[in-house]
Design an enzyme around this catalytic site. Sequence first.
Site, PDB file in Angstrom:
ATOM      1  N   ASP A   1      -1.025  -7.750   2.409  1.00 45.83           N
ATOM      2  CA  ASP A   1      -0.470  -6.384   2.304  1.00 45.83           C
ATOM      3  C   ASP A   1       0.587  -6.141   0.758  1.00 45.83           C
ATOM      4  OD1 ASP A   1       0.040  -3.656   2.620  1.00 45.83           O
ATOM      5  OD2 ASP A   1       1.201  -3.886   4.003  1.00 45.83           O
TER       6      ASP A   1
ATOM      7  N   ASP B   1      -1.591  -1.128 -10.706  1.00 44.58           N
ATOM      8  CA  ASP B   1      -1.314  -1.310 -12.348  1.00 44.58           C
ATOM      9  C   ASP B   1      -2.513  -0.958 -12.888  1.00 44.58           C
ATOM     10  OD1 ASP B   1      -0.333  -2.762 -14.382  1.00 44.58           O
ATOM     11  OD2 ASP B   1       0.915  -3.929 -12.987  1.00 44.58           O
TER      12      ASP B   1
ATOM     13  N   ARG C   1       6.837  -3.637  14.411  1.00 41.18           N
ATOM     14  CA  ARG C   1       7.907  -3.736  15.555  1.00 41.18           C
ATOM     15  C   ARG C   1       7.775  -3.676  16.916  1.00 41.18           C
ATOM     16  NH1 ARG C   1      10.930   0.515  11.361  1.00 41.18           N
ATOM     17  NH2 ARG C   1       8.532   0.804  11.061  1.00 41.18           N
TER      18      ARG C   1
HETATM   19  O1  C5P Z   1       6.855  -2.161  12.420  1.00 40.30           O
HETATM   20  P1  C5P Z   1       5.441  -1.183  12.248  1.00 40.30           P
HETATM   21  O2  C5P Z   1       4.518  -1.423  13.265  1.00 40.30           O
HETATM   22  O3  C5P Z   1       5.984   0.403  11.910  1.00 40.30           O
HETATM   23  O4  C5P Z   1       4.817  -1.920  10.961  1.00 40.30           O
HETATM   24  C1  C5P Z   1       3.888  -1.219  10.125  1.00 40.30           C
HETATM   25  C2  C5P Z   1       3.346  -2.182   8.873  1.00 40.30           C
HETATM   26  O5  C5P Z   1       2.323  -1.704   8.358  1.00 40.30           O
HETATM   27  C3  C5P Z   1       4.595  -2.618   8.023  1.00 40.30           C
HETATM   28  O6  C5P Z   1       4.555  -3.689   7.762  1.00 40.30           O
HETATM   29  C4  C5P Z   1       4.297  -1.531   7.027  1.00 40.30           C
HETATM   30  O7  C5P Z   1       4.945  -2.047   5.711  1.00 40.30           O
HETATM   31  C5  C5P Z   1       2.980  -1.450   7.024  1.00 40.30           C
HETATM   32  N1  C5P Z   1       2.136  -0.094   6.435  1.00 40.30           N
HETATM   33  C6  C5P Z   1       2.571   0.858   6.673  1.00 40.30           C
HETATM   34  N2  C5P Z   1       1.714   2.249   6.181  1.00 40.30           N
HETATM   35  C7  C5P Z   1       0.934   2.021   5.343  1.00 40.30           C
HETATM   36  C8  C5P Z   1       0.723   0.685   4.928  1.00 40.30           C
HETATM   37  C9  C5P Z   1       1.427  -0.515   5.506  1.00 40.30           C
HETATM   38  O8  C5P Z   1       3.560   1.504   7.577  1.00 40.30           O
HETATM   39  N3  C5P Z   1       0.230   2.933   4.763  1.00 40.30           N
END
Ligand code: C5P
Length: 229
Positions: A59, A64, A208
Amino acid sequence: MELCVALDLPSAQENLALAESLKEHNIWMKVGFRAYIRDGKAFIDALKKINPKFKIFLDLKLYDIPNTMADAAEEIAKLGVDMFNIHASAGKVAMQTVMERLSSYENRPLVLAVTALTSFDEENFTLIYEKGINEKAEQFAKMSYENGLDGVVCSTFESRAIKEATSNSFLTLCPAIRPFGEDAGDQKRVATLEVAQVEGVNFPVIGRPIYKSENPLEKLEAILNIIAD
Ligand code: C5P
């Protein structure tokens, strides 16, 4: 639905210990900025060693000029990961250049485009994109579909409309899932797993709620039970 666990812990040891504790399940592992910048390819290799059937989603949200994105996409393909993403706002030429560059790879990774980050609320999103989240996410999704991408990163609440505007087989990967209504943290548009199921989400991303729980394996299995229903 295929569950994707976000490995966002502060050290490689902690992420690998988490992966080790979940290894009996062939789930997707999301390697983001923090882990990849710090731990690089060795970290991806270590995950595959723990369970060769883990699928890896890198991810890094590339953004760019088209040629630089295609160069990066090619390096990502060589890493042997299963999926990565770019920002849809990089535009149509960037999408075409990336997909063209990957076309010679037999087992190319899936490519998704980020529509609207789930941490945006309507007001802050509109300040940048000058349109509401739903409208813009759908427009970005159509552009991604028309230019050969495999799917988009969006919120659960856009998943259905995006599939209706593109194709049911166009993939949606949705962060901000709180399976049992856990604390939202910095996420604004959160959904439960049941809602994600109803909205046709292909990949719910959960960080989380799993890695901060007392017993991540138990939490993972509770989630997998709902997905299997
Ligand atoms: O901890 P949580 O469940 O909120 O994690 C969501 C994950 O998804 C994190 O790694 C965050 O960087 C990623 N993410 C996001 N929203 C996006 C793309 C990726 O929350 N649009």
